[in-house]
Scaffold this active site. Sequence first.
Site, PDB file in Angstrom:
ATOM      1  N   ASP A 277       0.850  -1.192   0.000  1.00  0.00           N
ATOM      2  CA  ASP A 277       0.000   0.000   0.000  1.00  0.00           C
ATOM      3  C   ASP A 277       0.887   1.245   0.000  1.00  0.00           C
ATOM      4  OD1 ASP A 277      -3.217   0.550   0.951  1.00  0.00           O
ATOM      5  OD2 ASP A 277      -1.800   2.219   1.053  1.00  0.00           O
ATOM      6  N   ILE A 278       0.496   2.230  -0.782  1.00  0.00           N
ATOM      7  CA  ILE A 278       1.299   3.452  -0.912  1.00  0.00           C
ATOM      8  C   ILE A 278       1.271   4.284   0.370  1.00  0.00           C
ATOM      9  CG2 ILE A 278      -0.445   5.034  -1.864  1.00  0.00           C
ATOM     10  CD1 ILE A 278       1.638   5.656  -4.092  1.00  0.00           C
TER      11      ILE A 278
ATOM     12  N   HIS B 259     -10.299  -5.461  -3.352  1.00  0.00           N
ATOM     13  CA  HIS B 259      -8.957  -5.719  -2.819  1.00  0.00           C
ATOM     14  C   HIS B 259      -9.064  -6.016  -1.328  1.00  0.00           C
ATOM     15  CE1 HIS B 259      -9.752  -1.397  -2.506  1.00  0.00           C
ATOM     16  NE2 HIS B 259      -9.046  -1.424  -1.397  1.00  0.00           N
TER      17      HIS B 259
ATOM     18  N   GLY C 240     -15.974   2.853   3.567  1.00  0.00           N
ATOM     19  CA  GLY C 240     -14.633   3.433   3.503  1.00  0.00           C
ATOM     20  C   GLY C 240     -13.862   3.073   2.247  1.00  0.00           C
ATOM     21  N   GLN C 241     -14.547   2.490   1.249  1.00  0.00           N
ATOM     22  CA  GLN C 241     -13.848   2.105   0.011  1.00  0.00           C
ATOM     23  C   GLN C 241     -13.555   3.342  -0.838  1.00  0.00           C
ATOM     24  OE1 GLN C 241     -15.998  -0.680  -2.487  1.00  0.00           O
ATOM     25  NE2 GLN C 241     -14.180  -1.132  -3.714  1.00  0.00           N
TER      26      GLN C 241
ATOM     27  N   ASN D 174     -12.865  -3.109   2.377  1.00  0.00           N
ATOM     28  CA  ASN D 174     -13.860  -2.055   2.488  1.00  0.00           C
ATOM     29  C   ASN D 174     -14.803  -2.189   1.296  1.00  0.00           C
ATOM     30  OD1 ASN D 174     -12.546  -0.924   4.762  1.00  0.00           O
ATOM     31  ND2 ASN D 174     -11.106   0.133   3.414  1.00  0.00           N
TER      32      ASN D 174
ATOM     33  N   HIS E 185      -6.873  -5.732   2.268  1.00  0.00           N
ATOM     34  CA  HIS E 185      -5.734  -5.154   2.980  1.00  0.00           C
ATOM     35  C   HIS E 185      -5.208  -6.203   3.954  1.00  0.00           C
ATOM     36  CE1 HIS E 185      -6.769  -0.774   2.149  1.00  0.00           C
ATOM     37  NE2 HIS E 185      -7.920  -1.360   1.879  1.00  0.00           N
TER      38      HIS E 185
HETATM   39  P1  5GP Z   1      -9.784   1.365   0.055  1.00  0.00           P
HETATM   40  O1  5GP Z   1     -10.077   2.565   0.879  1.00  0.00           O
HETATM   41  O2  5GP Z   1     -10.382   1.464  -1.334  1.00  0.00           O
HETATM   42  O3  5GP Z   1     -10.122   0.082   0.740  1.00  0.00           O
HETATM   43  O4  5GP Z   1      -8.211   1.301  -0.061  1.00  0.00           O
HETATM   44  C1  5GP Z   1      -7.481   1.785  -1.137  1.00  0.00           C
HETATM   45  C2  5GP Z   1      -6.029   1.701  -0.744  1.00  0.00           C
HETATM   46  O5  5GP Z   1      -5.246   1.841  -1.909  1.00  0.00           O
HETATM   47  C3  5GP Z   1      -5.581   2.797   0.222  1.00  0.00           C
HETATM   48  O6  5GP Z   1      -5.053   2.195   1.400  1.00  0.00           O
HETATM   49  C4  5GP Z   1      -4.532   3.574  -0.563  1.00  0.00           C
HETATM   50  O7  5GP Z   1      -3.446   3.990   0.245  1.00  0.00           O
HETATM   51  C5  5GP Z   1      -4.096   2.583  -1.623  1.00  0.00           C
HETATM   52  N1  5GP Z   1      -3.681   3.194  -2.880  1.00  0.00           N
HETATM   53  C6  5GP Z   1      -4.348   4.148  -3.587  1.00  0.00           C
HETATM   54  N2  5GP Z   1      -3.688   4.447  -4.722  1.00  0.00           N
HETATM   55  C7  5GP Z   1      -2.573   3.655  -4.738  1.00  0.00           C
HETATM   56  C8  5GP Z   1      -1.505   3.509  -5.661  1.00  0.00           C
HETATM   57  O8  5GP Z   1      -1.424   4.162  -6.703  1.00  0.00           O
HETATM   58  N3  5GP Z   1      -0.550   2.597  -5.344  1.00  0.00           N
HETATM   59  C9  5GP Z   1      -0.608   1.836  -4.206  1.00  0.00           C
HETATM   60  N4  5GP Z   1       0.381   0.961  -4.006  1.00  0.00           N
HETATM   61  N5  5GP Z   1      -1.613   1.957  -3.309  1.00  0.00           N
HETATM   62  C10 5GP Z   1      -2.579   2.853  -3.573  1.00  0.00           C
END
Ligand code: 5GP
Length: 111
Positions: free
Chosen positions: A29-30, A98, A91-92, A85, A100
């Site tokens: 995760d970034i 995906h 919180g998505q 999420n 985590h």
């Molecule tokens: P969500 O909130 O959709 O469950 O999580 C999305 C996750 O993707 C977040 O934790 C965010 O930090 C990560 N993320 C978003 N854009 C990028 C990206 O370009 N590269 C990587 N490695 N992670 C990303």
Amino acid sequence: MTTVFGKIIRGELPCDKVFENDRIIAFKDIHPVAPVHLLIVPKKEIVNLQAVKTEDFPLITECLQVVQQLAEEFDIAEGYRLVTNSGSEGGQEVFHLHFHLIGGRRLRHLG
Ligand code: 5GP
């Protein structure tokens, strides 16, 4: 594929990849919230868990196998959190299913 994860899957955006096969990719995760924060992403464009169909369940099972494997590789098999999420209210932010995988520090009890 329209999301940032679609771009990563197509190789149009870089990522810190930790696993890949024909069906699944996993990368760091970034914005990690813990020392280990990996994203396990089925390559099939499924919006979120709520959109998973019965025919997708073997793929979800394989994602969970990848989680186990990565937990071993990243030395967190003793304890970790797996989160998905689903939907804005959940919180998505990236609308491509995906999981985590979070660990490497003591995680607080939920709630
Ligand atoms: P969500 O909130 O959709 O469950 O999580 C999305 C996750 O993707 C977040 O934790 C965010 O930090 C990560 N993320 C978003 N854009 C990028 C990206 O370009 N590269 C990587 N490695 N992670 C990303």
